[in-house]
Structure formats: C-alpha cells, structure tokens
Design a protein around this motif. Structure first.
Motif, PDB file in Angstrom:
ATOM      1  N   ARG A 164      -5.756 -14.997  12.462  1.00  0.00           N
ATOM      2  CA  ARG A 164      -5.254 -13.522  11.952  1.00  0.00           C
ATOM      3  C   ARG A 164      -6.112 -12.845  11.109  1.00  0.00           C
ATOM      4  N   GLN A 165      -6.195 -11.758  11.041  1.00  0.00           N
ATOM      5  CA  GLN A 165      -7.009 -10.927   9.981  1.00  0.00           C
ATOM      6  C   GLN A 165      -6.170 -10.937   8.595  1.00  0.00           C
ATOM      7  N   ILE A 166      -6.905 -11.598   7.625  1.00  0.00           N
ATOM      8  CA  ILE A 166      -6.319 -11.693   6.449  1.00  0.00           C
ATOM      9  C   ILE A 166      -5.862 -10.314   5.777  1.00  0.00           C
ATOM     10  N   GLY A 167      -6.900  -9.225   6.029  1.00  0.00           N
ATOM     11  CA  GLY A 167      -6.673  -8.074   5.652  1.00  0.00           C
ATOM     12  C   GLY A 167      -5.193  -7.453   6.236  1.00  0.00           C
ATOM     13  N   ASP A 168      -4.826  -7.727   7.540  1.00  0.00           N
ATOM     14  CA  ASP A 168      -3.601  -7.191   8.068  1.00  0.00           C
ATOM     15  C   ASP A 168      -2.497  -7.986   7.366  1.00  0.00           C
ATOM     16  N   ILE A 169      -3.033  -9.498   7.238  1.00  0.00           N
ATOM     17  CA  ILE A 169      -1.755 -10.075   6.542  1.00  0.00           C
ATOM     18  C   ILE A 169      -1.373  -9.472   5.195  1.00  0.00           C
ATOM     19  N   LEU A 170      -2.475  -9.278   4.305  1.00  0.00           N
ATOM     20  CA  LEU A 170      -2.214  -8.633   3.024  1.00  0.00           C
ATOM     21  C   LEU A 170      -1.465  -7.428   3.059  1.00  0.00           C
ATOM     22  N   ALA A 171      -1.972  -6.523   4.160  1.00  0.00           N
ATOM     23  CA  ALA A 171      -1.479  -5.220   4.297  1.00  0.00           C
ATOM     24  C   ALA A 171       0.116  -5.158   4.415  1.00  0.00           C
ATOM     25  N   ALA A 172       0.511  -6.208   5.392  1.00  0.00           N
ATOM     26  CA  ALA A 172       1.938  -6.146   5.634  1.00  0.00           C
ATOM     27  C   ALA A 172       2.808  -6.909   4.350  1.00  0.00           C
ATOM     28  N   ALA A 173       2.026  -7.836   3.655  1.00  0.00           N
ATOM     29  CA  ALA A 173       2.734  -8.625   2.775  1.00  0.00           C
ATOM     30  C   ALA A 173       3.059  -7.653   1.327  1.00  0.00           C
ATOM     31  N   TRP A 174       1.802  -6.881   1.002  1.00  0.00           N
ATOM     32  CA  TRP A 174       1.894  -6.307  -0.337  1.00  0.00           C
ATOM     33  C   TRP A 174       3.107  -5.421  -0.356  1.00  0.00           C
ATOM     34  N   PRO A 179      -9.267 -19.660   3.330  1.00  0.00           N
ATOM     35  CA  PRO A 179      -9.610 -18.237   3.244  1.00  0.00           C
ATOM     36  C   PRO A 179      -8.361 -17.320   2.623  1.00  0.00           C
ATOM     37  N   LEU A 180      -7.074 -17.822   3.290  1.00  0.00           N
ATOM     38  CA  LEU A 180      -5.951 -16.907   2.985  1.00  0.00           C
ATOM     39  C   LEU A 180      -5.741 -16.871   1.751  1.00  0.00           C
ATOM     40  N   VAL A 181      -5.897 -18.130   1.129  1.00  0.00           N
ATOM     41  CA  VAL A 181      -5.371 -18.468  -0.492  1.00  0.00           C
ATOM     42  C   VAL A 181      -6.099 -17.671  -1.333  1.00  0.00           C
ATOM     43  N   VAL A 182      -7.722 -17.697  -0.951  1.00  0.00           N
ATOM     44  CA  VAL A 182      -8.726 -16.943  -1.862  1.00  0.00           C
ATOM     45  C   VAL A 182      -8.457 -15.490  -1.650  1.00  0.00           C
ATOM     46  N   GLY A 183      -7.919 -15.160  -0.606  1.00  0.00           N
ATOM     47  CA  GLY A 183      -7.690 -13.687  -0.075  1.00  0.00           C
ATOM     48  C   GLY A 183      -6.904 -13.086  -1.050  1.00  0.00           C
ATOM     49  N   ILE A 184      -5.590 -13.761  -0.941  1.00  0.00           N
ATOM     50  CA  ILE A 184      -4.411 -13.191  -1.943  1.00  0.00           C
ATOM     51  C   ILE A 184      -4.861 -13.397  -3.427  1.00  0.00           C
ATOM     52  N   VAL A 185      -5.340 -14.765  -3.797  1.00  0.00           N
ATOM     53  CA  VAL A 185      -5.690 -14.610  -5.120  1.00  0.00           C
ATOM     54  C   VAL A 185      -6.440 -13.490  -5.692  1.00  0.00           C
ATOM     55  N   SER A 186      -7.442 -13.323  -4.998  1.00  0.00           N
ATOM     56  CA  SER A 186      -8.503 -12.362  -5.560  1.00  0.00           C
ATOM     57  C   SER A 186      -7.819 -11.049  -5.611  1.00  0.00           C
ATOM     58  N   VAL A 187      -6.886 -10.573  -4.671  1.00  0.00           N
ATOM     59  CA  VAL A 187      -5.970  -9.424  -5.071  1.00  0.00           C
ATOM     60  C   VAL A 187      -5.085  -9.534  -6.390  1.00  0.00           C
ATOM     61  N   LEU A 188      -4.366 -10.764  -6.533  1.00  0.00           N
ATOM     62  CA  LEU A 188      -3.653 -10.948  -7.602  1.00  0.00           C
ATOM     63  C   LEU A 188      -4.609 -10.898  -8.868  1.00  0.00           C
ATOM     64  N   VAL A 189      -5.650 -11.298  -8.768  1.00  0.00           N
ATOM     65  CA  VAL A 189      -6.688 -10.948  -9.847  1.00  0.00           C
ATOM     66  C   VAL A 189      -6.797  -9.519 -10.279  1.00  0.00           C
ATOM     67  N   VAL A 190      -6.938  -8.902  -9.151  1.00  0.00           N
ATOM     68  CA  VAL A 190      -6.989  -7.257  -9.453  1.00  0.00           C
ATOM     69  C   VAL A 190      -5.768  -6.792 -10.079  1.00  0.00           C
ATOM     70  N   VAL A 191      -4.916  -7.284  -9.586  1.00  0.00           N
ATOM     71  CA  VAL A 191      -3.328  -6.721 -10.167  1.00  0.00           C
ATOM     72  C   VAL A 191      -3.336  -7.140 -11.711  1.00  0.00           C
ATOM     73  N   TYR A 192      -3.544  -8.511 -12.144  1.00  0.00           N
ATOM     74  CA  TYR A 192      -3.654  -8.658 -13.693  1.00  0.00           C
ATOM     75  C   TYR A 192      -4.555  -7.965 -14.341  1.00  0.00           C
ATOM     76  N   LEU A 193      -5.974  -7.522 -13.983  1.00  0.00           N
ATOM     77  CA  LEU A 193      -6.757  -6.990 -14.559  1.00  0.00           C
ATOM     78  C   LEU A 193      -6.379  -5.555 -14.926  1.00  0.00           C
ATOM     79  N   LEU A 194      -5.726  -4.849 -13.819  1.00  0.00           N
ATOM     80  CA  LEU A 194      -5.284  -3.548 -13.865  1.00  0.00           C
ATOM     81  C   LEU A 194      -4.028  -3.338 -14.786  1.00  0.00           C
TER      82      LEU A 194
END
Lengths: 312, 532
Positions: free
Chosen positions: A89-99, A278-293
């Motif tokens: 599955r596309q990780i982008g799709d997974i994240l878009a559904a999960a966020w 790939p999925l873990v890194v994708g999610i963690v990357s976005v979490l990092v952005v959340v923390y930074l913001l």
C-alpha cells in the motif's frame, strides 16, 4: 519575530533530515527478516522471497546498502512519494487515512486537559490546602499511578460494556461521542500533570510581590487572579502542553489499539510488529514535524505571555 | 484584554475539535431487527484480496463471501462439488473439471473455463510474486514459470476443452487433488480483473469481483472495514443475511468488548485473557468447534544431543500434556498424541503410543540410559503468547527428568526460523501447523519429508519419503490413507517432534445473530449465519 520564525523553520529542515536518517538507520540495523515477519508463521516461498527482495532492495545490505536505500528513500520523499509499505500500500495513503482521526483524538485529549486540568489547577492553587485541593491531589496521584494500558481497558469495560454510556470502540469514522472516552483516557495522564503544574505555579505566584502590590492598590481579587496571576502561571503549563501535543499523537498506540481507532499509533504499532521499515520511518518523519511545529508554537507563545521575552 | 485573548486560545482547540468531529458521520448505531441488514464480523486487516495472493485467515474470510469454491467440505471434511459440476480422473494424473452452468461474475460476465485458467496461470507465474503460488506446483509446467525470467507464461498442464470444461495434468499422480481445489488459491478471476493478459488491473484488489454469494459494496476501506451485500444472481445456495460488514480490528480484546456490548456480531477467536470469563460473559453464545491447528515441540535432529529417538521419547513422556492444556489453556485446546489432526480422514488416536503417556519414572530412567543432555533449552517466539506453556513445560522437565531447563524467547518467529536455517543451536523449539486442505498428506509432506518446505528439524527418512510418494500416487483416497498411516507410524518411531495440542475455535457472537459456525479454516460460514 518574523526573522526568528524563519530561522527556526530553516533549522527544522536540518532537524528533519537528521532525525529521518537516524530513524532509518535504526530501523535498518534492527531489521531481522522482514519478509518472514510479514508472513508470520507461514513458510515463504522462494518465488515470493525473490519478488519482495527485488522490489524493496532488501538485498542491499551493509553500509553501502544502507546509503543506497536511504538515498532511494530520500529521493522519493523529495518528490513527495513516501514509498510503499511492505504490504504494497502507498504509505501516503495510509498516513492520509490515519492522521485525521488521530488529530481529532489528540485535540479532544488536549481540550480535556486544558478545560479540566488547568481550571481545576487554578482552583486548587487559589484554595490551597482546602478540601478541593486535597481531593484533586488524591485523584491526580491515582491517575498518574495507573498506566494507560490498565486505564484504557478498564474505562472501556466499565463505561462501554457494563454501563453502556459510550460505545466500546470507535472505529475509523467515529462520532464525537465515540471519541470522547478514548480522548479522556488519552488526556487523563497529561491532565493530572497539567493540574499539578498549574496549581503549584498559581499558588506560588499568589505570594509574589506584584500580587501584594496589586492587592494594596485595591484591585479586586478576580482581576488579580484573572490577569496577573494566571498569565504568569501559564508559562510552564504552555511549555508542557506544547510538548504534550506530540506525545499525545505518538502515545496513542495503546489507546488507539484498545478502542480500535485506525490512527497513527495503530499503524505505527503494526509497522514495528511486522518490521515494515518504510511505514515506520514514514510515520516517525511526520511525528518529527509535529514535534518541531508544536515547539515553535510554544516558543512564540512565550513572547505573547511574557513581555520580558523578545525574539530578534 | 490579554485575558480574553488567552481564553480564546484555550477555546480554540475545543472549537476545532467540535468542528472536526461534527464532519464525521454520526451514523452507525444498531440497525433494528431488519432481516436484510448486514451482520458484523471481526477480521484483522487483510494482507491481500487476490485469491492467489491470500493465505491468511482475514483475507480468505472476505474472499469466501465474494467467491464460490470448486469444491467445499462437508461435516466429515470430505470434499463435495459447489461451483464445479464434477471433478474426475481415471489415473489421478489428468483431472477433468466440469463447471456448473449459470454462474456469473458480479459484473455480469459469465464464468467460463478461461477464467480459471487465467487466474491459475497468473498465480503460478513467479514474477507476479503471489503468496499461494506453491499451490500450483503439482501442475505440469510449473517449473517453467519459475525463476526471474521464466521460460513460459502459462502452465502447459492446463487445457481448455470447452466453455465449461478444462483439464489439469499433474506432473505426478496425486489422489488428493480434488480436495486441494477447495483452497482459496483456486478461485477464478473475471476478464475485468486483468488490464492485459497476465497483468492484474490496478485497483482490482480494492474491489474484487467474484462469482460468489456476495458482492462488494463500495471498496476495501483499509483498517476500517470491507462491506459486501447479497448477490441475487448467485445460482447456488443463497445466504440468509442481506450482507456482511467485515470490521477490521487490530486487537482482539477490542472486538471482544464490542461483542459484549452487541456492537459487533461475531468474534472468531476470543482472546486468551478473556477465555476464563467468556462462558459467564456470553453464556451459550460462547461456542467451540474443532480447528485444524497442531502445536508441537520440535527437535533439531541434526544436533548430536537430540539425535537419539530414545532421548526424544523420554522428553515426551516427561511432559504432562493434559495438565498444561487444562491449567494454562483452560481447555481451549485439546491434548494431542498424533501427528495429524482429528479433523482429517485417516486420523488415528494416540499414534505416538507409549511416548504420549505421562510417565515420569520411566522417562527419567530412559533419559539417563540414553545419555540425554543435562541442560535443555526451549525456544519460542515471544510475540505469540507462548511463554506460559513453555515455562510450565520447562518446570515439568526439571522436576521429572532432573535436568536444567530454560525457555528462550526470540522476538519473532522469523528470527527463530533464521537461526534454524543457519543450523544454530536453539535447543527444542515450538512449531505450529495449520492445514491448507483436509488431507493427511498436508500434515506430513511439508513438515517431515526430506525436502519439505517447513522441515526445520533436519529430519530425513527415505522410507518415509517413499511411503508419502506412494500415498500420493495411490488409486483411491482410502488406499492413500493407508500409506500415509504407515508413514505416520515411522514418525512415531523416530519422533522428530512431540505433538502437544490440537487447536480449537473459541468464538462468540452477539444476541443479534444465530446459527454461527466457524469452520476448520477459521472462517465464519456465511451461508448458515442468520439474524436472530
């Protein structure tokens, strides 16, 4: 102020790439046999193994292999492609559904924390050593002492099954009502901390010189507490809440599992369990952005709350 | 002024929250007693929804609604034709499959022999990387479809005779081929599933088109649900419910809470932590039925310490299966003393004989006489909830054999298998087996034959291999069983693994459904289930 924010944003880009590199390296190093992990206890056929190995460059090992795969990943990331998870599955799709669902959950938790925690903290701080203060002390100690992994199923059992006030699970498109219970459970830990923080801060400030001055000027109590004390007391609380927002999103692993909410924590848990790098890194990357913001927002809020703090 | 601004900030998250959640559909709720309403069944997120790529229970549960198999199994687990009119062979090598007329795919396409050939060729072709590809390995020409650049694109063992008939030629005669056809991998695919010959259309998997009693309602909503509704043009037995909502859960405990609250209709596997209270929680809505799984403790027979059958038998005799099944598993599993499960034809009780009888005194004497190792290690995967019974087994071995014993957890089963492949010392290790189709061969061939796909014990017995091959070539199923039983007797002598427990389905349902049956493949029978 604007320059400060710009500088911070630039630093964030660096921090982002640094953290993804570290997370990617950790995931890479800790990887056993992701193909077998995906298959669970079933045997994997040679054809299947060859297919997945080629598709995900799993034969690229060692230091060279790591940089090859990381460069590949970064290349995709810069094109806005988070890649595919090991299940295809596309990780982008997974994240878009999960966020969205996780953000809703975190905001409910945050709202509960602010409304209940900060209010009760202020009251307890003003009426220090009173009945309310003691009652909240006992309650917060209790909540702080019970880990989410115990609290969540208990809340689900008693408030969802025994006395069916809330639905026991929320699902993918939950109503506000269905999300409220998991939100309260998720927020309860930070609620207790926020309450203790506010209380201490308020009761300390009540004895400060400027309060005595204000009182001797003849200001009414409501104004003293509302304007002077509250504003100064909120600085540590805001710091805490800002960091907590990130925690709420990543810390939802247990709560989302118990209440069956397919959000970020839910997917992160699955990714780790199936060694889906790939999925873990994708999610963690976005979490990092959340923390930074959220950290940036906290810093900006400082300046608003405390006129002594100015950013150049 | 400032205070008001602060208050506004505090209120902001709340307002956003309310706004956001207001968008989410409030719907749901329990539909009243409408007989056509859907029943809600728990599954985990399927890995795939393409028949030849689906080999886990959640995916095959969904596919069992969308597709109708060539053969299915009756109460005695013998095959009978469903989508097939007949499956016949005179020599067990060339099989003729005649299809029942009148089947259509959900998009209106007529089901023909081509649909089967296309699907099977797609599944067997190695570059497609299908999980269940190995199901086609008995068909002639399979070898030519393997490797990175296969020599052929279609199986030459598959021949179309007319629109509703095709023949399958196997490389070797195989008596259980008809039984095999009940497996998920043998469903047909419509023309619409392919964008070009041999290329699966993008998006087919998100809304699979089948020829079964139910059709997709919308598409696969990942991590949330898969909904299907009754397909009125289905010529076979019609289901008694209007549709099924397969609800996806990550944790079975959440599903269990939903069943208790009548928020979900069927949970197929009650989590172990709820098993002790399930009977009181659910009353007669807590049910059990046989499952096909078998749990064993396996020996690395390639290691010197465990190479003697006497040592292996002594260890088996020192384990009190009944006690562990009762105290740890609360009778949710049954003690096992044979290599095949009671659910298949040809099963005999207690084939391991004396080695299955708990006898600590004899066990210790035998163990010492054979010079068994002073220290025993039991390896298991830590993610599967095996610690309790491994520890209990260890304690029994300590007490009954006077040896040291430790349980070693590997993080995942994959890690354990990696070590075994490299022939590293792991001591004894746990293994589980779930059958693909009801046949004795499926419990023996992959696990104990010299080149078996799951033979991690290094066990090799030419006589056993020979008997197995003879069984597959036998003229009738009954004769095959005799050969398989003879092969099982050899295993009992050598004891490469200790059979411990047979699995059982422990399932529960809400007050809103009745007639819930869970079959050997851990699937709810969708033709039987009804709304209460």
């Amino acid at each position: 102020m604007l320059r400060f924010i710009l500088r911070r944003l630039l630093q964030m880009v660096l921090a982002f790439f640094g953290t993804t590199l570290i997370v990617y390296a950790l995931m890479f190093a800790g990887q056993g046999d992701p193909i077998q992990a995906l298959a669970g206890e079933r045997p994997v056929t040679a054809a299947q193994r060859a297919y997945l190995t080629e598709k995900y460059h799993l034969d690229a090992t060692g230091v060279g292999g790591f940089f090859y795969r990381y460069a590949n990943y970064l290349g995709g990331l810069l094109r806005g492609d988070l890649g595919q998870s090991l299940t295809g599955r596309q990780i982008g799709d997974i994240l878009a559904a999960a966020w969205p669902v996780t953000v809703k959950l975190a905001l409910i938790a945050m709202a509960v924390t602010i409304l209940v925690g900060v209010t009760a903290g202020v009251i307890a701080g003003i009426r220090r050593a009173g009945v309310f203060d003691h009652a909240t002390l006992v309650l917060t100690l209790l909540v702080l002492g019970i880990p989410t992994i115990v609290l969540a199923p208990l809340a689900q059992y008693f408030l969802g099954v025994r006395w069916p006030i809330f639905p026991p699970t929320a699902g993918a498109q939950p109503s506000f009502w269905a999300l409220l219970l998991p939100g309260i459970v998720l927020g309860s830990l930070s609620l207790a901390t926020a309450l203790r923080l506010t209380r201490t801060s308020v009761s300390e400030n009540l004895r400060a010189d400027y309060v005595r001055t204000a009182r001797s000027k003849g200001l009414v109590r409501r104004r003293i507490v509302g304007v002077h004390v509250l504003r100064n007391s909120l600085i540590p609380v805001v710091t805490f809440l800002g960091v907590e927002l990130g925690n709420l999103m990543s810390g939802a692993i247990i709560t989302e599992g118990v209440f069956n909410i397919p959000g970020v924590g839910f997917n992160l848990f699955r990714g780790i369990r199936t060694e889906d790098g790939p999925l873990v890194v994708g999610i963690v990357s976005v979490l990092v952005v959340v923390y930074l913001l959220s950290n940036l927002v906290v810093d900006v809020l400082y300046a608003v709350l405390d006129p002594r703090i100015r950013y150049e | 002024m400032r205070v008001r601004r602060l208050a506004a900030w505090a209120a902001l998250p709340l307002a956003v929250t309310l706004g956001l959640t207001a968008c989410g559909s409030g719907g749901g709720g329990g539909g009243a007693s409408d007989p056509d309403a859907a029943v809600r069944i728990e599954i985990a997120e399927p890995q795939h929804l393409v028949p030849t790529n689906t080999n886990e229970t959640s995916g095959s549960q969904v596919l069992s609604a969308l597709f109708s198999p060539l053969v299915d199994y009756d109460e005695a687990n013998k095959p009978h034709e469903v989508a097939a009119e007949s499956v016949t062979s005179s020599d067990n090598k060339v099989w003729t499959i005649k299809l029942k007329p009148g089947f259509t795919f959900h998009n209106g396409e007529k089901v023909t022999a081509d649909n089967y050939l296309d699907a099977w060729n797609y599944g067997a072709y190695a570059p497609n990387g299908q999980n269940s590809s190995y199901f086609f390995e008995k068909i002639a020409g399979y070898e030519d479809l393997q490797g990175e650049k296969p020599k052929a694109e279609t199986l030459n063992g598959l021949k179309k005779v007319d629109d509703l008939t095709f023949t399958v030629t196997l490389t070797e005669p195989y008596v259980d081929f008809r039984t095999m056809l009940g497996y998920t991998a043998f469903y047909p695919l419509p023309k619409a599933a392919f964008s070009a010959p041999g290329v699966l259309a993008e998006g087919y998997e998100q809304a699979p088109i089948g020829q079964g009693p139910f059709r997709m309602k919308g598409s696969w909503q990942h991590d949330a649900k898969v909904e299907v509704e009754k397909y009125d043009a289905f010529p076979g037995q019609q289901p008694k419910v209007g549709g099924v909502e397969f609800r996806i859960y990550q944790q079975p405990t959440a599903a269990y809470a939903d069943v208790l609250a009548d928020n979900l209709d069927v949970i197929k596997t009650i989590p172990t932590e709820n098993l002790s209270t399930a009977a009181t929680d659910l009353g007669d809505r807590f049910q059990q039925s046989p499952a096909s799984s078998l749990q064993v403790l396996a020996f690395p027979t390639f290691q010197k310490e465990y190479s003697k059958p006497e040592v292996r038998k002594a260890i088996s005799m020192a384990i009190d299966r009944d006690e562990i099944t009762k105290s740890i598993f609360k009778d949710s599993q049954q003690p096992a003393r044979s290599f095949v499960s009671p659910v298949v034809a040809g099963y005999r009780e207690n084939t391991i004989g004396a080695a299955g009888a708990f006898d600590p005194v004899k066990a210790k004497a035998m163990y010492e006489a054979a010079g068994g190792p002073k220290k025993i290690e039991l390896s298991y995967n830590g993610d599967g909830g095996h610690k309790d019974w491994i520890d209990a087994t260890c304690n029994q071995l300590k007490a009954n054999l006077g040896v040291e014993c430790v349980g070693t957890a590997e993080p995942k089963f994959a890690d354990l298998l990696t070590k075994l492949k490299q022939k590293q010392s792991v001591g004894l290790f746990r293994m589980g087996w779930v059958m693909d189709y009801p046949s004795m061969e499926n419990y023996l061939g992959p696990l104990y034959s010299t080149n078996g796909s799951s033979n991690y014990y290094g066990y090799s017995n030419p006589e056993f291999d020979k008997l197995l091959a003879e069984g597959a070539r036998a003229a009738s199923a009954d004769e095959a069983v005799k050969k398989y039983q003879a092969a099982e007797d050899l295993l009992a002598e050598d004891l490469p693994v200790i059979p411990l427990r047979y699995g059982q389905n422990n399932f529960g349902h809400s007050t809103k459904v009745k007639n819930v049956h869970v079959d050997l493949f851990d699937r709810v029978d969708l033709l039987k289930i009804e709304r209460a």
